[in-house]
Design a protein around this motif. Structure first.
Motif, short mmCIF file in Angstrom:
data_model
loop_
_atom_site.label_atom_id
_atom_site.label_comp_id
_atom_site.label_asym_id
_atom_site.label_seq_id
_atom_site.Cartn_x
_atom_site.Cartn_y
_atom_site.Cartn_z
N GLU A 1 36.79 26.96 -111.68
CA GLU A 1 36.68 26.57 -113.08
C GLU A 1 35.33 27.02 -113.63
O GLU A 1 34.29 26.77 -113.03
CB GLU A 1 36.81 25.05 -113.22
CG GLU A 1 38.19 24.51 -112.91
CD GLU A 1 39.24 24.90 -113.94
OE1 GLU A 1 38.89 25.29 -115.08
OE2 GLU A 1 40.44 24.82 -113.60
N GLN A 2 35.37 27.68 -114.77
CA GLN A 2 34.15 28.16 -115.41
C GLN A 2 33.66 27.16 -116.46
O GLN A 2 34.44 26.34 -116.96
CB GLN A 2 34.40 29.50 -116.10
CG GLN A 2 34.78 30.60 -115.13
CD GLN A 2 34.95 31.92 -115.83
OE1 GLN A 2 34.14 32.81 -115.63
NE2 GLN A 2 35.99 32.05 -116.64
N ASN B 1 33.07 27.72 -119.44
CA ASN B 1 33.61 28.02 -120.77
C ASN B 1 35.03 27.50 -120.97
O ASN B 1 35.64 27.74 -122.00
CB ASN B 1 33.54 29.52 -121.05
CG ASN B 1 34.44 30.33 -120.13
OD1 ASN B 1 35.15 29.82 -119.28
ND2 ASN B 1 34.39 31.65 -120.29
N TYR C 1 37.69 28.20 -118.97
CA TYR C 1 38.68 29.12 -118.44
C TYR C 1 38.49 29.28 -116.94
O TYR C 1 37.43 28.97 -116.40
CB TYR C 1 38.59 30.48 -119.15
CG TYR C 1 38.90 30.37 -120.62
CD1 TYR C 1 40.21 30.42 -121.07
CD2 TYR C 1 37.89 30.19 -121.54
CE1 TYR C 1 40.51 30.28 -122.42
CE2 TYR C 1 38.17 30.05 -122.90
CZ TYR C 1 39.48 30.10 -123.33
OH TYR C 1 39.77 29.96 -124.66
N GLY D 1 38.01 31.49 -113.53
CA GLY D 1 37.30 32.72 -113.19
C GLY D 1 37.58 33.08 -111.75
O GLY D 1 37.95 32.23 -110.93
N VAL E 1 36.33 33.81 -108.32
CA VAL E 1 35.16 33.62 -107.46
C VAL E 1 34.93 34.91 -106.69
O VAL E 1 33.80 35.35 -106.52
CB VAL E 1 35.36 32.42 -106.50
CG1 VAL E 1 34.21 32.30 -105.53
CG2 VAL E 1 35.54 31.13 -107.31
N ASN F 1 44.81 31.52 -118.29
CA ASN F 1 43.79 31.57 -119.33
C ASN F 1 44.39 31.81 -120.71
O ASN F 1 43.93 31.24 -121.70
CB ASN F 1 42.72 32.61 -119.00
CG ASN F 1 41.74 32.11 -117.97
OD1 ASN F 1 41.63 30.92 -117.70
ND2 ASN F 1 41.01 33.03 -117.37
N ALA G 1 36.20 22.05 -120.23
CA ALA G 1 35.49 22.50 -119.02
C ALA G 1 34.72 21.36 -118.40
O ALA G 1 34.75 21.17 -117.18
CB ALA G 1 34.56 23.66 -119.35
N GLN H 1 31.78 26.83 -111.75
CA GLN H 1 30.67 27.65 -112.22
C GLN H 1 29.54 26.74 -112.67
O GLN H 1 29.76 25.73 -113.32
CB GLN H 1 31.14 28.52 -113.38
CG GLN H 1 30.10 29.51 -113.86
CD GLN H 1 30.59 30.27 -115.07
OE1 GLN H 1 31.12 29.67 -116.00
NE2 GLN H 1 30.43 31.57 -115.05
N TRP I 1 28.52 30.50 -108.99
CA TRP I 1 29.59 29.72 -108.37
C TRP I 1 29.01 28.76 -107.33
O TRP I 1 28.13 29.15 -106.57
CB TRP I 1 30.61 30.61 -107.71
CG TRP I 1 31.45 31.39 -108.69
CD1 TRP I 1 31.40 32.72 -108.90
CD2 TRP I 1 32.41 30.87 -109.58
NE1 TRP I 1 32.29 33.08 -109.87
CE2 TRP I 1 32.94 31.95 -110.31
CE3 TRP I 1 32.92 29.60 -109.85
CZ2 TRP I 1 33.93 31.81 -111.29
CZ3 TRP I 1 33.89 29.44 -110.80
CH2 TRP I 1 34.39 30.54 -111.50
#
Length: 113
Positions: free
Chosen positions: A40-41, A43, A45, A47, A49, A65, A91, A105, A110
C-alpha cells in the motif's frame, strides 16, 4: 462543501466494500501482498514492492488501482472534495490496518510491518 467527517465515513465504507465485495481480486491481492510483491502506497494506490514482478501481478495492480481511482472520484464528486484528499485519507486508514508482514510505503521507502 461537505465535512471531512462525511468523507471519512465514505472512505470507511469503501474500505469495507473493497475487503468484502471482490472475492477473486481480493484473494489474489492478499496472496501478492503476503508474498511481498505489492504494498500500500501513501497516495492511496497499490505499488509494486518489487518492480520486476511478473506481468500478471502488474496487471492486477493496474486493475485494482483503476477501480480505486473510479471509487475515489465518485466519493470526491459526491462530497465536493479533491480526489487526492479521498485517496490520501483512504491510504491512512488502509496503511493503519495493514497486517504484520506486509509492505507499506513510508517517506523513506517500502517498509515491512
Amino acid at each position: 462543501m461537505k465535512s471531512k467527517h462525511n468523507v471519512l465515513i465514505l472512505v470507511s465504507l469503501f474500505i469495507s466494500f473493497w475487503l468484502t465485495a471482490l472475492p477473486a481480486s481480493a484473494a489474489d491481492l492478499a496472496q501478492v501482498k503476503a508474498a511481498g510483491l505489492v504494498g500500500e502506497q501513501m497516495n492511496g494506490y497499490l505499488g509494486l514492492v518489487n518492480p520486476n514482478a511478473a506481468g500478471d501481478v502488474k496487471a492486477l495492480v493496474n486493475s485494482i488501482n483503476a477501480q480505486r481511482q473510479a471509487e475515489y472520484q465518485r466519493i470526491a464528486t459526491k462530497n465536493g472534495v479533491p480526489v487526492d484528499e479521498v485517496a490520501r485519507l483512504t491510504a491512512q486508514k488502509v496503511i493503519g490496518q495493514t497486517p504484520s508482514g506486509q509492505y507499506v510505503q513510508t517517506p523513506s521507502g517500502w517498509q515491512r510491518r
